[in-house]
Write a protein that holds these residues in place. Structure first.
Motif, PDB file in Angstrom:
ATOM      1  N   CYS A  61       0.894  -1.461   0.088  1.00  0.00           N
ATOM      2  CA  CYS A  61      -0.156  -0.156  -0.281  1.00  0.00           C
ATOM      3  C   CYS A  61       1.138   0.748  -0.085  1.00  0.00           C
ATOM      4  CB  CYS A  61      -0.595  -0.440   1.426  1.00  0.00           C
ATOM      5  SG  CYS A  61      -1.919   1.540   1.389  1.00  0.00           S
ATOM      6  N   ILE A  62       1.965   1.531   0.634  1.00  0.00           N
ATOM      7  CA  ILE A  62       2.948   2.494   1.070  1.00  0.00           C
ATOM      8  C   ILE A  62       3.536   2.945  -0.276  1.00  0.00           C
ATOM      9  CG2 ILE A  62       4.857   3.337   2.324  1.00  0.00           C
ATOM     10  CD1 ILE A  62       3.564   2.002   5.028  1.00  0.00           C
ATOM     11  N   LEU A  63       4.356   1.837  -0.872  1.00  0.00           N
ATOM     12  CA  LEU A  63       4.680   1.633  -1.847  1.00  0.00           C
ATOM     13  C   LEU A  63       4.408   2.289  -3.044  1.00  0.00           C
ATOM     14  CD1 LEU A  63       8.033  -0.569  -1.251  1.00  0.00           C
ATOM     15  CD2 LEU A  63       7.412   1.928  -0.745  1.00  0.00           C
ATOM     16  N   GLY A  64       3.283   1.482  -3.334  1.00  0.00           N
ATOM     17  CA  GLY A  64       1.822   1.904  -4.275  1.00  0.00           C
ATOM     18  C   GLY A  64       1.855   0.915  -5.550  1.00  0.00           C
ATOM     19  N   TRP A  65       2.114  -0.260  -4.942  1.00  0.00           N
ATOM     20  CA  TRP A  65       2.512  -1.062  -6.416  1.00  0.00           C
ATOM     21  C   TRP A  65       1.719  -1.809  -6.849  1.00  0.00           C
ATOM     22  CZ3 TRP A  65       4.388  -5.446  -2.021  1.00  0.00           C
ATOM     23  CH2 TRP A  65       6.031  -5.317  -1.727  1.00  0.00           C
ATOM     24  N   SER A  66       1.455  -1.906  -7.348  1.00  0.00           N
ATOM     25  CA  SER A  66       0.754  -2.132  -9.259  1.00  0.00           C
ATOM     26  C   SER A  66      -0.347  -2.524  -8.659  1.00  0.00           C
ATOM     27  CB  SER A  66       1.051  -2.745 -10.853  1.00  0.00           C
ATOM     28  OG  SER A  66       0.957  -3.612  -9.777  1.00  0.00           O
ATOM     29  N   GLY A  67      -2.146  -1.978  -9.441  1.00  0.00           N
ATOM     30  CA  GLY A  67      -3.323  -3.507  -8.642  1.00  0.00           C
ATOM     31  C   GLY A  67      -3.564  -2.435  -7.624  1.00  0.00           C
ATOM     32  N   ASN A  68      -4.790  -3.439  -7.269  1.00  0.00           N
ATOM     33  CA  ASN A  68      -4.851  -3.339  -5.630  1.00  0.00           C
ATOM     34  C   ASN A  68      -4.155  -4.438  -4.732  1.00  0.00           C
ATOM     35  OD1 ASN A  68      -7.160  -1.338  -6.034  1.00  0.00           O
ATOM     36  ND2 ASN A  68      -8.605  -2.677  -6.759  1.00  0.00           N
ATOM     37  N   LEU A  69      -2.861  -5.057  -5.231  1.00  0.00           N
ATOM     38  CA  LEU A  69      -1.799  -5.994  -4.732  1.00  0.00           C
ATOM     39  C   LEU A  69      -1.763  -6.051  -3.195  1.00  0.00           C
ATOM     40  CD1 LEU A  69      -0.121  -8.645  -4.750  1.00  0.00           C
ATOM     41  CD2 LEU A  69       1.411  -6.197  -5.086  1.00  0.00           C
ATOM     42  N   ASP A  70      -2.307  -4.750  -2.323  1.00  0.00           N
ATOM     43  CA  ASP A  70      -2.678  -4.045  -1.137  1.00  0.00           C
ATOM     44  C   ASP A  70      -4.135  -5.444  -1.062  1.00  0.00           C
ATOM     45  OD1 ASP A  70      -4.300  -2.793  -2.241  1.00  0.00           O
ATOM     46  OD2 ASP A  70      -3.186  -1.182  -1.220  1.00  0.00           O
ATOM     47  N   ALA A  71      -5.039  -4.609  -0.833  1.00  0.00           N
ATOM     48  CA  ALA A  71      -6.375  -5.146  -0.490  1.00  0.00           C
ATOM     49  C   ALA A  71      -6.057  -7.283  -0.960  1.00  0.00           C
ATOM     50  CB  ALA A  71      -7.390  -5.111  -1.831  1.00  0.00           C
ATOM     51  N   ILE A  72      -5.273  -7.083  -2.562  1.00  0.00           N
ATOM     52  CA  ILE A  72      -5.381  -8.885  -2.469  1.00  0.00           C
ATOM     53  C   ILE A  72      -4.720  -9.392  -1.211  1.00  0.00           C
ATOM     54  CG2 ILE A  72      -4.912 -10.902  -3.936  1.00  0.00           C
ATOM     55  CD1 ILE A  72      -5.236  -8.233  -6.480  1.00  0.00           C
ATOM     56  N   LEU A  73      -3.916  -9.137  -0.905  1.00  0.00           N
ATOM     57  CA  LEU A  73      -2.791  -9.673   0.531  1.00  0.00           C
ATOM     58  C   LEU A  73      -3.632  -9.205   1.069  1.00  0.00           C
ATOM     59  CD1 LEU A  73       0.678  -7.788  -0.679  1.00  0.00           C
ATOM     60  CD2 LEU A  73      -0.247  -9.846  -0.954  1.00  0.00           C
ATOM     61  N   MET A  74      -4.455  -8.604   1.980  1.00  0.00           N
ATOM     62  CA  MET A  74      -4.688  -7.988   3.149  1.00  0.00           C
ATOM     63  C   MET A  74      -6.512  -9.307   2.880  1.00  0.00           C
ATOM     64  SD  MET A  74      -5.033  -6.396   5.696  1.00  0.00           S
ATOM     65  CE  MET A  74      -6.214  -7.275   7.142  1.00  0.00           C
ATOM     66  N   ALA A  75      -6.915  -9.570   1.920  1.00  0.00           N
ATOM     67  CA  ALA A  75      -7.830 -10.301   1.469  1.00  0.00           C
ATOM     68  C   ALA A  75      -7.252 -12.035   1.949  1.00  0.00           C
ATOM     69  CB  ALA A  75      -8.292 -10.329   0.552  1.00  0.00           C
ATOM     70  N   ALA A  76      -5.693 -12.423   1.670  1.00  0.00           N
ATOM     71  CA  ALA A  76      -6.152 -13.294   1.466  1.00  0.00           C
ATOM     72  C   ALA A  76      -4.986 -13.943   2.441  1.00  0.00           C
ATOM     73  CB  ALA A  76      -4.748 -13.780   0.457  1.00  0.00           C
ATOM     74  N   GLY A  77      -3.883 -12.955   3.184  1.00  0.00           N
ATOM     75  CA  GLY A  77      -3.907 -12.643   4.771  1.00  0.00           C
ATOM     76  C   GLY A  77      -4.442 -13.351   5.978  1.00  0.00           C
TER      77      GLY A  77
END
Length: 124
Positions: A61-77
């Motif tokens: 999230c902080i580094l602004g990786w492409s797409g909604n990777l932060d949301a996907i990681l949060m949902a999976a984790g």
């Protein structure tokens, strides 16, 4: 270009969401490691992996990786952590033979918190 007040709000909101995700991941990581010290069970590995995935959502999230990777990681984790915790609660209840050891409201609250974090990661 966003007005200065809107930009400040976005930065504060992003940092707040990241801090809450960090706290969620770290608290569950501490609980997992504490349980591992008492005696290893396979669900603990699942929870450990879920915690690490959740913590990976913060730099995403902080580094602004492409797409909604932060949301996907949060949902999976977060989903993995919730599943492992649910399984652990059911296992403890069955081993002790005491239904009072399983607190469904605690698991519902945890899942709701994960869903709120995922929705906020999508919005950030």
């Amino acid at each position: 270009m966003l007005p200065e007040n809107d930009l400040l709000f976005l930065v504060v909101w992003t940092l707040t969401v990241c801090a809450l995700a960090l706290v969620f991941g770290l608290l569950h990581l501490i609980a997992c490691i504490s349980a591992m010290v008492k005696g290893y069970r396979p669900w603990q590995t699942v929870m450990l992996i879920g915690c690490l995935i959740t913590l990976a959502a913060v730099p995403a999230c902080i580094l602004g990786w492409s797409g909604n990777l932060d949301a996907i990681l949060m949902a999976a984790g977060g989903g993995t952590v919730c599943g492992a915790a649910f399984y652990n609660g059911r296992r403890a209840m069955k081993e002790a033979g005491d239904k009072r050891l399983f607190h469904l409201s605690h698991h519902i609250s945890r899942l709701a918190f994960v869903l709120v974090l995922v929705m906020n990661f999508i919005r950030v």
